[in-house]
Design an enzyme around this catalytic site. Structure first.
Site, PDB file in Angstrom:
ATOM      1  N   VAL A   1      -5.970  31.802  25.269  1.00  0.00           N
ATOM      2  CA  VAL A   1      -4.728  31.236  25.823  1.00  0.00           C
ATOM      3  C   VAL A   1      -5.004  31.216  27.327  1.00  0.00           C
ATOM      4  CG1 VAL A   1      -2.252  31.560  26.141  1.00  0.00           C
ATOM      5  CG2 VAL A   1      -3.309  32.121  23.944  1.00  0.00           C
ATOM      6  N   PRO A   2      -5.372  30.041  27.859  1.00  0.00           N
ATOM      7  CA  PRO A   2      -6.065  29.943  29.144  1.00  0.00           C
ATOM      8  C   PRO A   2      -5.216  30.179  30.399  1.00  0.00           C
ATOM      9  CG  PRO A   2      -5.635  27.768  28.283  1.00  0.00           C
ATOM     10  CD  PRO A   2      -5.187  28.740  27.231  1.00  0.00           C
ATOM     11  N   CYS A   3      -4.831  31.415  30.623  1.00  0.00           N
ATOM     12  CA  CYS A   3      -4.067  31.747  31.824  1.00  0.00           C
ATOM     13  C   CYS A   3      -4.923  31.615  33.087  1.00  0.00           C
ATOM     14  CB  CYS A   3      -3.442  33.133  31.714  1.00  0.00           C
ATOM     15  SG  CYS A   3      -4.579  34.440  31.264  1.00  0.00           S
ATOM     16  N   HIS A   4      -6.247  31.566  32.927  1.00  0.00           N
ATOM     17  CA  HIS A   4      -7.118  31.378  34.098  1.00  0.00           C
ATOM     18  C   HIS A   4      -6.955  29.993  34.709  1.00  0.00           C
ATOM     19  CE1 HIS A   4      -9.518  29.899  30.669  1.00  0.00           C
ATOM     20  NE2 HIS A   4     -10.077  29.077  31.534  1.00  0.00           N
TER      21      HIS A   4
END
Length: 158
Positions: free
Chosen positions: A123-126
């Site tokens: 879950v690409p919070c970056h």
């Protein structure tokens, strides 16, 4: 029973946690293993998650097709859903993410929801960066990891 598998990624050892049917957590390098009290396991979903992460770091995979199981507040769940919609190689500001999550004034709360994300990379919070394209916190203070992930995806940042 929760189980885990480890993957020696380009950013360090990732620990992938599962309840046997879905991925429940990804621990970044240097994160304590004790939060989940699991045992090493070879669940098919863990083997598939490790394979998909290897493909991601090899530049083959741009999104993940895994069953996830996350718990959070309704607001956090909206933020995490919005994170999944950010395409590979793109980024959003915290304000843009707050807008997509339906709470345009909740910019700081979006930052806290990002920090609470138990499935980083998947879950690409970056992909959430400052309005001026600057790196801001990742998993608390791991902006060095964020820079590597964004570089892998060829996202411009300062």
């Amino acid at each position: 029973m929760k189980g885990f598998i480890q993957y020696n990624s380009p950013i360090g050892v990732l620990t992938i946690v599962s309840d046997g049917t879905s991925i429940t957590q990804v621990l970044l390098p240097e994160t304590e293993l004790s939060p989940f009290n699991g045992e090493p396991a070879e669940y098919p979903v863990l083997i598939e998650a490790r394979k998909q992460l290897q493909e991601y770091f090899s530049g083959i995979r741009t999104h993940f097709e895994l069953p996830f199981s996350t718990e959070g507040t309704p607001f956090q769940m909206r933020v995490w859903d919005a994170l999944r919609e950010i395409p590979f190689g793109e980024s959003l500001s915290y304000a843009e993410l707050a807008q997509k999550a339906g709470s345009p004034k909740a910019v700081r709360a979006v930052g806290q929801a990002n920090k609470a994300n138990k499935l980083p990379i998947l879950v690409p919070c970056h992909r959430v960066i400052g309005k001026n394209k600057s790196l801001t916190g990742y998993a608390g203070t791991k902006t060095d990891l964020k820079a590597i992930l964004l570089g892998l995806e060829k996202v411009e940042f300062r």
